[in-house]
Write an enzyme that holds these catalytic residues in place. Sequence first.
Site, mmCIF file in Angstrom:
data_model
loop_
_atom_site.group_PDB
_atom_site.id
_atom_site.type_symbol
_atom_site.label_atom_id
_atom_site.label_comp_id
_atom_site.label_asym_id
_atom_site.label_seq_id
_atom_site.Cartn_x
_atom_site.Cartn_y
_atom_site.Cartn_z
ATOM 1 N N SER A 119 -6.740 -0.622 10.558
ATOM 2 C CA SER A 119 -7.164 -1.414 10.161
ATOM 3 C C SER A 119 -8.593 -2.028 11.203
ATOM 4 C CB SER A 119 -5.757 -3.325 10.296
ATOM 5 O OG SER A 119 -7.034 -3.895 10.351
ATOM 6 N N ILE B 239 1.082 -1.623 -0.258
ATOM 7 C CA ILE B 239 -0.590 0.052 0.125
ATOM 8 C C ILE B 239 1.511 0.951 0.067
ATOM 9 C CG2 ILE B 239 -1.914 1.051 1.693
ATOM 10 C CD1 ILE B 239 -2.473 -1.497 1.915
ATOM 11 N N LYS C 184 -3.144 -2.109 16.283
ATOM 12 C CA LYS C 184 -4.428 -0.708 15.391
ATOM 13 C C LYS C 184 -4.996 -0.425 15.968
ATOM 14 C CE LYS C 184 -1.930 -1.602 12.023
ATOM 15 N NZ LYS C 184 -1.324 -0.928 10.853
ATOM 16 N N TYR D 156 -1.734 -7.573 16.986
ATOM 17 C CA TYR D 156 -1.903 -7.024 15.698
ATOM 18 C C TYR D 156 -2.823 -6.092 16.058
ATOM 19 C CZ TYR D 156 -2.616 -5.534 10.492
ATOM 20 O OH TYR D 156 -2.939 -4.932 9.376
#
Length: 288
Positions: free
Chosen positions: A147, A23, A179, A175
């Site tokens: 996210s 990205i 986020k 994770y």
Amino acid sequence: MNLNPSSTHSERVTLITGANIGIGRVTALRLAQAGFTVFLAGRSAQRTQAVIDEIHATTKTSNKAFFLPLQLDDLDSVRECAALFLARQLPLHLLVNNAGLAGRKGQTRQGFEMAFGVNHLGHFLLTQLLLETLKASAPAKVVTVASRAHLMAYQGLDWPALQQATRSLTGTREYGVSKLANILFSAHLAKALAGTGVSTYSLHPGVVDTEVWRELPGFLRPLLRLRGLLTPEEGAQTTLYCALQAPASESGLYYDKSRIKTPSRIAQDAQLAEQLWHQSLQWVKAQS
Ligand SMILES: NC(=O)c1ccc[n+]([C@@H]2O[C@H](COP(=O)([O-])OP(=O)(O)OC[C@H]3O[C@@H](n4cnc5c(N)ncnc54)[C@H](OP(=O)(O)O)[C@@H]3O)[C@@H](O)[C@H]2O)c1
């Protein structure tokens, strides 16, 4: 680098983390094509060169894109990266906190849980170090790639765990926590920057076919594919929307599919965001 530090710089300037692939690569390319001078901060000059060459080829220029060394798992490296940028004495109109990892287990150099340390704390420090330049360059923006995985962190932040090695089997729980921290950070940053002309945005890019999944156990990857992965070009669209179009009046909000999206209840907890801000400040100061 062949930018003259003492020259007056009329172009808009952006710094993007993790822009060698995925990205971040598309974001860097499109921002350069939109007229920005782009600093690509990452771990490998060699692996970033192809993007720099691509930028120069497509914009028909030779001094529009520059590499900055940055290892987000080492706060000393974050300080060095910021110092290298600041030494150029350029304005900074857009900081894109894009780099991220999922599923890599362990601790950062200063002992933080790996995903939290890289995805949140490294970017927290980088942003702090660049804040005065962002303010002096206003109108400016800070875009943080978070996210939808923050939904997994519905229990909030387990403070001691943030300073221990990754505990879950796949690292996906951590994770999600990292986020959640991205969204809380962006929301509180907006408050801290109110009235300065610097606005902030966090976002979910979609589920994108990139290298971010490389550390996940093999059995989880087919599950991702079942969900229908976006291309990196598609995955960069919400970042680019926030960077180029989102209005300053929407500072602090979270985006998905280039639209405002309400994040989880805990991601809207202003008190938790403030607590994370002050704790993160203490952590990065304690490491200096
Ligand atoms: N792909 C998705 O489906 C998805 C979904 C939601 C959110 N996101 C978020 O989108 C952002 C971009 O990810 P991506 O999907 O484009 O993944 P990617 O292709 O794996 O790119 C991640 C980038 O982060 C860099 N990075 C990782 N660890 C680093 C460290 N310690 N120090 C400095 N840079 C580091 C990588 O550098 P190296 O090449 O050196 O490793 C790479 O440039 C991440 O924040 C990710 O969490 C992605």
